[in-house]
Design a protein around this motif. Structure first.
Motif, mmCIF file in Angstrom:
data_model
loop_
_atom_site.group_PDB
_atom_site.id
_atom_site.type_symbol
_atom_site.label_atom_id
_atom_site.label_comp_id
_atom_site.label_asym_id
_atom_site.label_seq_id
_atom_site.Cartn_x
_atom_site.Cartn_y
_atom_site.Cartn_z
ATOM 1 N N GLN A 291 0.857 3.917 -3.022
ATOM 2 C CA GLN A 291 0.163 5.174 -2.734
ATOM 3 C C GLN A 291 1.117 6.335 -2.463
ATOM 4 O O GLN A 291 0.852 7.465 -2.883
ATOM 5 C CB GLN A 291 -0.757 4.986 -1.529
ATOM 6 C CG GLN A 291 -1.855 3.965 -1.756
ATOM 7 C CD GLN A 291 -2.751 3.804 -0.548
ATOM 8 O OE1 GLN A 291 -3.166 4.775 0.086
ATOM 9 N NE2 GLN A 291 -3.063 2.562 -0.203
ATOM 10 N N SER B 148 -2.711 4.552 2.976
ATOM 11 C CA SER B 148 -1.366 4.587 3.550
ATOM 12 C C SER B 148 -0.972 6.042 3.804
ATOM 13 O O SER B 148 -0.924 6.860 2.880
ATOM 14 C CB SER B 148 -0.364 3.930 2.591
ATOM 15 O OG SER B 148 0.933 3.904 3.137
ATOM 16 N N TRP C 210 -8.184 1.749 -3.017
ATOM 17 C CA TRP C 210 -7.447 0.989 -2.007
ATOM 18 C C TRP C 210 -8.313 0.831 -0.766
ATOM 19 O O TRP C 210 -8.961 1.778 -0.309
ATOM 20 C CB TRP C 210 -6.139 1.701 -1.641
ATOM 21 C CG TRP C 210 -5.241 1.883 -2.813
ATOM 22 C CD1 TRP C 210 -5.189 2.953 -3.659
ATOM 23 C CD2 TRP C 210 -4.271 0.946 -3.304
ATOM 24 N NE1 TRP C 210 -4.258 2.753 -4.636
ATOM 25 C CE2 TRP C 210 -3.676 1.528 -4.453
ATOM 26 C CE3 TRP C 210 -3.860 -0.317 -2.892
ATOM 27 C CZ2 TRP C 210 -2.681 0.888 -5.170
ATOM 28 C CZ3 TRP C 210 -2.865 -0.962 -3.611
ATOM 29 C CH2 TRP C 210 -2.286 -0.369 -4.740
ATOM 30 N N ASP D 99 0.829 -1.212 0.000
ATOM 31 C CA ASP D 99 0.000 0.000 0.000
ATOM 32 C C ASP D 99 0.861 1.258 0.000
ATOM 33 O O ASP D 99 0.579 2.230 -0.714
ATOM 34 C CB ASP D 99 -0.914 -0.003 1.224
ATOM 35 C CG ASP D 99 -2.003 -1.064 1.138
ATOM 36 O OD1 ASP D 99 -2.287 -1.507 0.013
ATOM 37 O OD2 ASP D 99 -2.542 -1.442 2.193
#
Length: 251
Positions: free
Chosen positions: A130, A216, A212, A126
């Protein structure tokens, strides 16, 4: 106590680079010793006890003496010579380099054990996608592959029991090892193909931006970790320069 519990995995990797990269600039005992001491002292605060550090870092504790010994025997000869034989020259300089290299292996390797320990592959994926904006397809594939790594031992045990049940396990160790390795390779390729097909069917190979499940993020604690690692490496180099131990790599 684990002060790194809520630290983003990407931050840990950046902090590791900040801590260890400056140590590559010099080959001296002082900077390596300071960084190593800081790593050992701070390890319990990162959730890694000294026992765990010794257990997980045992390859480094084996590599360090080997690297130091080779440098002691074949390092650049300078100063007083204590022993020589053909290409082997044990001198003041080679012994100093041996101590510096041995400590530097530990000073660079042990922070990996401390900072990378207990990182969840999904959280890391993640963060990479991200925060660092790495290709999503590559990141998801890497996370899926890392998840499957944990199945290797179970597959090995299952294959071993199956072969024993069929009465074909009693053979030479070398032949048994290569046979099991080949079987594990075939099983891994089949599982990888099925996983790739399943991921494609669920739209993981699409060209559109994806959403997602978990965001994050980074915060103050992430910045503090990077600052602490930068302070440790900067202090190590500064003290080495002030005490005259600093020796720029290549000189």
């Amino acid at each position: 106590m684990n002060l790194l519990a809520n630290i983003n995995p990407v931050t840990r990797i950046i902090a590791l680079m900040v801590l260890t990269t400056p140590l590559l600039l010099s080959v001296d005992v002082m900077s390596a010793a300071i960084a190593l001491a800081a790593t050992i002292i701070m390890a319990p605060f990162a959730g890694v006890t000294w026992k765990m550090l010794l257990k997980r870092g045992w390859p480094l504790f084996l590599m360090a003496p080997v690297a130091a010994l080779s440098m002691a025997l074949y390092g650049r000869p300078e100063g007083k010579e204590y022993f020589s034989f053909l290409l082997i020259h044990v001198t003041d300089n080679s012994l100093a380099l041996a101590a510096a290299i041995g400590l530097r292996v530990l000073a660079i390797g042990l922070p990996v054990v401390v900072l990378i320990a207990k990182i969840d592959p999904t959280d890391l994926g993640d963060g990479l996608a991200q925060l660092l904006k790495l290709p999503e397809r590559f990141v998801i594939g890497a996370v899926a592959g890392s998840r499957l790594m944990t199945l290797f031992r179970e597959d090995w045990y299952s294959m071993s029991r199956a072969r024993r049940a069929r009465g074909i396990a009693d053979q030479g160790r070398i032949k048994h090892f290569f046979t099991m390795t080949f079987g594990l390779l075939v099983l891994s390729l089949r599982r990888g193909s099925k996983l790739a097909t399943a991921m494609e069917a669920r739209g993981f190979g699409g060209t559109q931006g994806r959403t997602w499940a978990r965001e994050s993020t980074v915060g103050i604690r992430d910045a503090v970790l990077i600052v602490v690692c930068a302070a440790i490496s900067a202090s190590a180099i500064f003290i080495a320069i002030q005490t005259g131990f600093f020796k720029f790599l290549g000189t």
